[in-house]
Design a protein around this motif. Structure first.
Motif, PDB file in Angstrom:
ATOM      1  N   GLN A   6       0.820  -1.468   0.269  1.00 54.51           N
ATOM      2  CA  GLN A   6      -0.037  -0.024  -0.027  1.00 54.51           C
ATOM      3  C   GLN A   6       0.887   1.211  -0.055  1.00 54.51           C
ATOM      4  OE1 GLN A   6      -2.945  -0.303  -0.710  1.00 54.51           O
ATOM      5  NE2 GLN A   6      -4.349  -1.479   0.442  1.00 54.51           N
ATOM      6  N   GLN A   7       1.895   1.325   0.706  1.00 54.82           N
ATOM      7  CA  GLN A   7       2.752   2.427   0.711  1.00 54.82           C
ATOM      8  C   GLN A   7       3.668   2.606  -0.444  1.00 54.82           C
ATOM      9  OE1 GLN A   7       5.213   1.367   4.082  1.00 54.82           O
ATOM     10  NE2 GLN A   7       3.857   1.717   5.614  1.00 54.82           N
ATOM     11  N   ALA A   8       3.728   1.524  -1.342  1.00 50.71           N
ATOM     12  CA  ALA A   8       4.531   1.772  -2.739  1.00 50.71           C
ATOM     13  C   ALA A   8       3.462   2.088  -3.799  1.00 50.71           C
ATOM     14  CB  ALA A   8       5.034   0.368  -2.986  1.00 50.71           C
ATOM     15  N   ALA A   9       2.397   1.938  -3.695  1.00 52.33           N
ATOM     16  CA  ALA A   9       1.359   2.300  -4.684  1.00 52.33           C
ATOM     17  C   ALA A   9       0.846   3.451  -4.803  1.00 52.33           C
ATOM     18  CB  ALA A   9       0.041   1.227  -4.676  1.00 52.33           C
ATOM     19  N   ALA A  10       0.878   4.315  -5.796  1.00 52.68           N
ATOM     20  CA  ALA A  10       0.453   5.616  -5.742  1.00 52.68           C
ATOM     21  C   ALA A  10      -1.291   5.900  -5.537  1.00 52.68           C
ATOM     22  CB  ALA A  10       0.698   6.343  -7.283  1.00 52.68           C
ATOM     23  N   THR A  11      -1.870   4.722  -5.877  1.00 52.69           N
ATOM     24  CA  THR A  11      -3.250   4.647  -5.746  1.00 52.69           C
ATOM     25  C   THR A  11      -3.586   3.551  -4.619  1.00 52.69           C
ATOM     26  OG1 THR A  11      -3.916   5.627  -7.619  1.00 52.69           O
ATOM     27  CG2 THR A  11      -5.923   4.332  -6.651  1.00 52.69           C
ATOM     28  N   PRO A  12      -4.407   3.470  -3.389  1.00 53.34           N
ATOM     29  CA  PRO A  12      -4.499   2.410  -2.622  1.00 53.34           C
ATOM     30  C   PRO A  12      -4.875   1.108  -3.364  1.00 53.34           C
ATOM     31  CG  PRO A  12      -5.176   4.458  -1.846  1.00 53.34           C
ATOM     32  CD  PRO A  12      -4.799   4.884  -3.057  1.00 53.34           C
TER      33      PRO A  12
END
Length: 381
Positions: free
Chosen positions: A111-117
């Motif tokens: 989740q922290q890596a993705a730009a969108t949840p």
């Protein structure tokens, strides 16, 4: 004398003037003299937050939102960061050897890596299909099948079991359970029987309604499967299945649990790979525009429609990875479950860039995915 008489006459006339000479409007004239009130100005419509969000994404990101990818066993966070993938589906291998704390940290890293949840999904149906409770680190015993739960305590027991599942999954960071199974099956010889409720369409509809209502209350994403109904068909993991039942059988039986789930607020529907001849005698249901039209128009579903895994043998026997992904989008799917994300993502993106798929189709599908994420509280409204 004249002066006194004049005063008397004036005094006697005062009551009549008070009643009849007033400047105030009477009841008869009030309506005629009332000032017309201006029409209230309607509140301006608020913009759809999903549409606002999608317009902040590049075309590449919008395409990536259409994928519910199998979580890779290496560099999953890096892949999520590179592509802004719509979601990851976790399988047993992802939980093996993990603890609740380590799993929470792992999912949080995605989740922290993705730009969108991201949507984070599992198949935790209970019974023969469990990804989390198969391991004692997460639960002392496997979640039971719907059939076993019903025997144990009816729908009340099923609802309490659903709540326990939702609580466990949410505690790990999982926000979608690819359940419940809507297939109507009463024959133990059917491939799908062990995963189904095991009763007729009416009883199965009651089961689906209860589970969907509870999952929605708990804030857990749900996926009705396997539209339009598996019936007695063979396992499409291992080959193509041909379903030659008449449409009347679907309308009077197989569709009913899906309709019950949709009415109860189901957010997503998964389409199977069976070739259902009464709707489309050529294409697997997951790749068939005709099947998707039935789901949208006849059953009135306006949420997220997704394929079963596009690398299952029923699809790979029919067409290659690249063609399957493009056909799936053209058929009307909003999300593609894929165990070969990079290949299929590039195929869809290329199809948009060369005009085979319009950008409007991608945008519409991405909006549905983002609405689901907003409903689940992953993206602020």
């Amino acid at each position: 004398m004249k002066k006194r008489l004049l005063c008397l006459l004036l005094a006697l006339s005062l009551p009549f003037c008070a009643a009849g000479c007033s400047n105030e409007p009477t009841e008869d004239t009030a309506a005629d003299t009332a000032v017309a009130q201006p029409e209230p100005i309607p509140e301006p419509a608020l913009p759809d937050p999903a549409e606002v969000y999608v317009d902040s994404l590049t075309l590449e990101q919008q395409v990536a939102q259409l994928f519910f990818a199998r979580c890779p066993d290496m560099d999953a966070a890096a892949l999520a960061a590179q592509y802004d993938i719509g979601g990851y589906i976790l399988f047993g291998r992802d939980f093996e050897g993990q603890t609740p704390d380590s799993m929470r940290a792992t999912i949080a890293s995605y989740q922290q890596a993705a730009a969108t949840p991201m949507l984070i999904g599992v198949d935790e149906e209970g019974g023969s299909v469990v990804r989390v409770s198969a391991y004692s680190a997460f639960r002392a015993s496997r979640f039971q099948s719907p059939q076993a739960l019903f025997v144990e305590g009816g729908l009340e027991r099923i609802v309490s079991d659903t709540e326990e599942k939702d609580t466990l999954l949410a505690s790990l960071g999982v926000n979608v359970n690819l359940a419940p199974v809507c297939d109507v099956s009463t024959n133990p010889a059917d491939f799908i029987f062990a995963r189904a409720f095991g009763q007729d369409a009416a009883a199965t509809s009651d089961y689906i309604r209860a589970v969907v209502t509870k999952m929605e209350t708990d804030g857990m994403g749900m996926v009705l499967k396997h539209f339009p109904g598996y019936g007695s068909n063979v396992d499409t993991h291992t080959g193509i299945a041909q379903d030659d039942r008449p449409i009347e059988q679907f309308r009077t039986s197989d569709f009913l649990p899906f309709a019950a789930g949709i009415e109860a607020g189901a957010q997503a529907v998964l389409v199977c790979h069976n070739i259902v001849s009464c709707m489309d005698n050529t294409l697997p249901a997951s790749l068939s525009p005709a099947v998707h039209e039935v789901l949208r128009d006849e059953l009135g579903f306006d949420g997220v429609v997704m394929t079963d895994d596009l690398v299952m043998q029923a699809i790979t026997d029919y067409t290659g990875d690249e063609d399957a992904a493009v056909l799936a989008v053209q058929a009307g799917n909003d999300m593609l479950i894929s165990s070969d994300f990079v290949t299929q993502y590039n195929a869809v993106l290329a199809a948009v860039q060369n005009g085979t798929i319009s950008e409007d189709i991608i945008r519409t599908a991405a909006i549905r995915v983002l609405r689901w994420k907003i409903e689940l509280g992953l993206i602020e409204n």
